[in-house]
Design a protein around this motif. Structure first.
Motif, PDB file in Angstrom:
ATOM      1  N   LEU A 193       0.819  -1.218   0.000  1.00 19.50           N
ATOM      2  CA  LEU A 193       0.000   0.000   0.000  1.00 19.50           C
ATOM      3  C   LEU A 193       0.853   1.268   0.000  1.00 19.50           C
ATOM      4  N   ILE A 194       1.924   1.295   0.814  1.00 23.26           N
ATOM      5  CA  ILE A 194       2.725   2.525   0.837  1.00 23.26           C
ATOM      6  C   ILE A 194       3.521   2.694  -0.450  1.00 23.26           C
ATOM      7  N   ASN A 195       3.806   1.584  -1.137  1.00 21.22           N
ATOM      8  CA  ASN A 195       4.551   1.702  -2.381  1.00 21.22           C
ATOM      9  C   ASN A 195       3.664   2.042  -3.570  1.00 21.22           C
ATOM     10  N   ILE A 196       2.359   1.821  -3.471  1.00 17.91           N
ATOM     11  CA  ILE A 196       1.461   2.384  -4.476  1.00 17.91           C
ATOM     12  C   ILE A 196       1.572   3.906  -4.418  1.00 17.91           C
ATOM     13  N   ALA A 197       1.584   4.430  -3.187  1.00 13.58           N
ATOM     14  CA  ALA A 197       1.755   5.878  -3.020  1.00 13.58           C
ATOM     15  C   ALA A 197       3.124   6.324  -3.517  1.00 13.58           C
ATOM     16  N   TYR A 198       4.159   5.536  -3.255  1.00 12.34           N
ATOM     17  CA  TYR A 198       5.500   5.886  -3.724  1.00 12.34           C
ATOM     18  C   TYR A 198       5.560   5.895  -5.249  1.00 12.34           C
ATOM     19  N   GLY A 199       4.829   4.970  -5.883  1.00 10.43           N
ATOM     20  CA  GLY A 199       4.759   4.959  -7.335  1.00 10.43           C
ATOM     21  C   GLY A 199       4.206   6.257  -7.881  1.00 10.43           C
ATOM     22  N   SER A 200       3.243   6.840  -7.157  1.00  6.37           N
ATOM     23  CA  SER A 200       2.689   8.128  -7.597  1.00  6.37           C
ATOM     24  C   SER A 200       3.722   9.245  -7.467  1.00  6.37           C
ATOM     25  N   ILE A 201       4.586   9.147  -6.455  1.00  2.00           N
ATOM     26  CA  ILE A 201       5.636  10.157  -6.263  1.00  2.00           C
ATOM     27  C   ILE A 201       6.638  10.114  -7.410  1.00  2.00           C
ATOM     28  N   THR A 202       7.145   8.923  -7.709  1.00  8.59           N
ATOM     29  CA  THR A 202       8.178   8.801  -8.740  1.00  8.59           C
ATOM     30  C   THR A 202       7.642   9.138 -10.131  1.00  8.59           C
ATOM     31  N   ALA A 203       6.383   8.783 -10.403  1.00  4.38           N
ATOM     32  CA  ALA A 203       5.848   8.976 -11.749  1.00  4.38           C
ATOM     33  C   ALA A 203       5.291  10.372 -11.985  1.00  4.38           C
ATOM     34  N   PHE A 204       4.693  10.990 -10.951  1.00  3.56           N
ATOM     35  CA  PHE A 204       3.894  12.186 -11.217  1.00  3.56           C
ATOM     36  C   PHE A 204       4.381  13.467 -10.543  1.00  3.56           C
ATOM     37  N   VAL A 205       5.317  13.373  -9.600  1.00  2.48           N
ATOM     38  CA  VAL A 205       5.860  14.607  -9.027  1.00  2.48           C
ATOM     39  C   VAL A 205       6.540  15.481 -10.085  1.00  2.48           C
ATOM     40  N   PRO A 206       7.334  14.889 -11.024  1.00  7.31           N
ATOM     41  CA  PRO A 206       7.922  15.764 -12.054  1.00  7.31           C
ATOM     42  C   PRO A 206       6.874  16.529 -12.867  1.00  7.31           C
ATOM     43  N   LEU A 207       5.770  15.857 -13.204  1.00  7.13           N
ATOM     44  CA  LEU A 207       4.717  16.511 -13.982  1.00  7.13           C
ATOM     45  C   LEU A 207       3.986  17.560 -13.142  1.00  7.13           C
ATOM     46  N   PHE A 208       3.715  17.211 -11.876  1.00  2.74           N
ATOM     47  CA  PHE A 208       3.039  18.152 -10.980  1.00  2.74           C
ATOM     48  C   PHE A 208       3.905  19.378 -10.734  1.00  2.74           C
ATOM     49  N   ALA A 209       5.198  19.149 -10.524  1.00  2.00           N
ATOM     50  CA  ALA A 209       6.116  20.267 -10.285  1.00  2.00           C
ATOM     51  C   ALA A 209       6.136  21.212 -11.485  1.00  2.00           C
ATOM     52  N   GLY A 210       6.151  20.650 -12.691  1.00  2.00           N
ATOM     53  CA  GLY A 210       6.128  21.489 -13.876  1.00  2.00           C
ATOM     54  C   GLY A 210       4.862  22.316 -13.983  1.00  2.00           C
ATOM     55  N   SER A 211       3.734  21.742 -13.516  1.00  2.00           N
ATOM     56  CA  SER A 211       2.464  22.462 -13.612  1.00  2.00           C
ATOM     57  C   SER A 211       2.393  23.661 -12.675  1.00  2.00           C
ATOM     58  N   ILE A 212       3.212  23.646 -11.596  1.00  2.00           N
ATOM     59  CA  ILE A 212       3.220  24.788 -10.671  1.00  2.00           C
ATOM     60  C   ILE A 212       4.550  25.542 -10.744  1.00  2.00           C
ATOM     61  N   LYS A 213       5.281  25.297 -11.847  1.00  2.00           N
ATOM     62  CA  LYS A 213       6.520  26.041 -12.143  1.00  2.00           C
ATOM     63  C   LYS A 213       7.604  25.844 -11.078  1.00  2.00           C
ATOM     64  N   VAL A 214       7.779  24.591 -10.648  1.00  2.00           N
ATOM     65  CA  VAL A 214       8.823  24.240  -9.675  1.00  2.00           C
ATOM     66  C   VAL A 214       9.716  23.179 -10.295  1.00  2.00           C
ATOM     67  N   ASN A 215      11.020  23.255 -10.031  1.00  2.00           N
ATOM     68  CA  ASN A 215      11.974  22.266 -10.520  1.00  2.00           C
ATOM     69  C   ASN A 215      11.837  20.984  -9.692  1.00  2.00           C
ATOM     70  N   SER A 216      11.418  19.890 -10.330  1.00  2.00           N
ATOM     71  CA  SER A 216      11.209  18.634  -9.601  1.00  2.00           C
ATOM     72  C   SER A 216      12.518  18.076  -9.052  1.00  2.00           C
ATOM     73  N   GLY A 217      13.649  18.426  -9.702  1.00  2.00           N
ATOM     74  CA  GLY A 217      14.936  17.961  -9.194  1.00  2.00           C
ATOM     75  C   GLY A 217      15.211  18.443  -7.790  1.00  2.00           C
TER      76      GLY A 217
END
Length: 387
Positions: free
Chosen positions: A210-234
């Motif tokens: 269960l916690i790694n389903i959430a981790y999968g969302s972090i690795t896959a979608f944080v870069p896209l989310f960061a770009g949408s709010i003009k933040v460097n995901s790195g």
């Protein structure tokens, strides 16, 4: 108190750093390589999925074989196959060839990492297992911070050929470092039937899934989310990795002194809080605050959960227990990226991270109701044979 920082532990930890760095250099660069070969976006996902499915399929069998025949042969042959797979990327000139190579690579990853994680739990003194797993996990954390940056630099400054050659050299260095390590092993009494799953770790595996389903969302979608709010995901991942480095050794010592549950329960609460904060973030401050909280929570929970799984399993069943733990991890990450992708598309990133927080809360509930009750101090049988 038994020594933790033995030559065997140091060589295994440094070898793990090299191996995971070679893995992480491909994380941001392989999708670009697929595109260069003329692949579609769907084929980018397929190259990731075939690797994961191959690893998940082979882990349970590997765990059972480790308990019967020892760690060394699978660790050595798995790493040798991993090095070969890295070298073969230079000759992957078509998508179909690349998919076949990804299957081979995933199989080698399953065999080598399951053997490594099992061997290190044999090497670490039982009384310092939490601390040892915490330090050992920092190798993966450093690799996660360094690998993607190294991969992008090699691709941009040199070539894909240099990238794959560097990855092969790093994994070969891991093989050489672990080659001479003595690995204690208590053979399993053969009953004629090889077990592929350790029932005693089921509550822990469910929480990890269960916690790694959430981790999968972090690795896959944080870069896209960061770009949408003009933040460097790195920046997010750099802060997250730095916090992991600080939290894991401290949390490991706490779990040895006070028990795994003392670390796991508050860590999962912090992890869920981090995801809620991430969902409501609108700028750099919110994202970095979430990165710190997530690094503390997830960074402390993961090695403590693995230490709990090893303690619940019988000494001669460590291989199967580790395989069960890692299979739950792989499945969770893979399904998180796949299932939550639809959520992000139709409901947006904030909703995705809130749902991820709910999944972590469910993980906490599973652990409190089932895992915590099962945990109890167990004496570890002496390990006298070496293979």
């Amino acid at each position: 108190m038994e020594r933790l920082w033995t030559g065997a532990f140091i060589r295994m930890t440094v070898g793990m750093l090299f191996l995971f760095t070679s893995f992480y250099v491909l994380l941001p660069t392989l999708p670009l390589f697929v595109k260069q070969l003329g692949g579609s976006t769907a084929q980018v996902g397929l190259t990731t999925g075939t690797f994961m499915l191959a690893a998940v399929a082979l882990r349970p069998v590997t765990g059972g074989l480790l308990d019967r025949f020892g760690r060394r042969p699978f660790l050595m042959w798995g790493l040798a196959l991993f090095v070969l797979a890295m070298c073969l990327y230079n000759w992957a000139g078509a998508i179909l060839v690349l998919l076949g190579l990804r299957i081979l690579h995933g199989m080698s990853w399953a065999v080598s990492t399951t053997a490594i994680f099992t061997a290190i739990t044999d090497i670490i003194p039982p009384a310092r297992r939490g601390e040892g797993m915490g330090w050992f996990s920092t190798a993966m954390t450093l690799a996660m911070a360094v690998g993607p940056l190294l991969g992008i630099w090699l691709k941009d400054s040199l070539s894909y050929h240099a990238l794959f050659l560097c990855a092969a050299c790093l994994s070969a260095a891991a093989l050489l470092l672990m080659l001479g390590v003595r690995m204690p092993f208590a053979p399993q009494v053969r009953t004629g039937k090889m077990e592929l799953f350790e029932p005693s770790v089921l509550p822990i595996a469910a929480a990890v899934f269960l916690i790694n389903i959430a981790y999968g969302s972090i690795t896959a979608f944080v870069p896209l989310f960061a770009g949408s709010i003009k933040v460097n995901s790195g920046t997010f991942f750099l802060v997250y990795a730095a916090t992991l480095l600080l939290s894991r050794p401290v949390a490991g010592k706490l779990s040895d002194k006070r028990g795994e549950a003392f670390v796991i329960v508050p860590s999962l609460v912090i992890t869920a809080s981090a995801l809620v904060l991430l969902g409501f973030s609108t700028g750099l401050f919110g994202m970095l605050s979430a990165a710190v909280l997530y690094g503390i929570g997830f960074g402390a929970a993961q090695p403590a959960l693995q230490a709990a799984a090893i303690r619940l399993a019988r000494p001669e069943r460590k291989g199967v227990a580790n395989a069960s733990f890692l299979t739950a991890t792989d499945l969770g990450i893979g399904m998180g990226a796949i299932l939550l992708g639809g959520v992000s598309q139709y409901a947006g990133y904030p909703t995705l991270f809130i749902i991820s927080a709910v999944l972590v809360a469910c993980s906490l509930l599973v652990f409190i109701l089932l895992g915590k009750r099962s945990l109890g101090r167990k004496e570890t049988q002496p390990l006298v044979q070496y293979k």
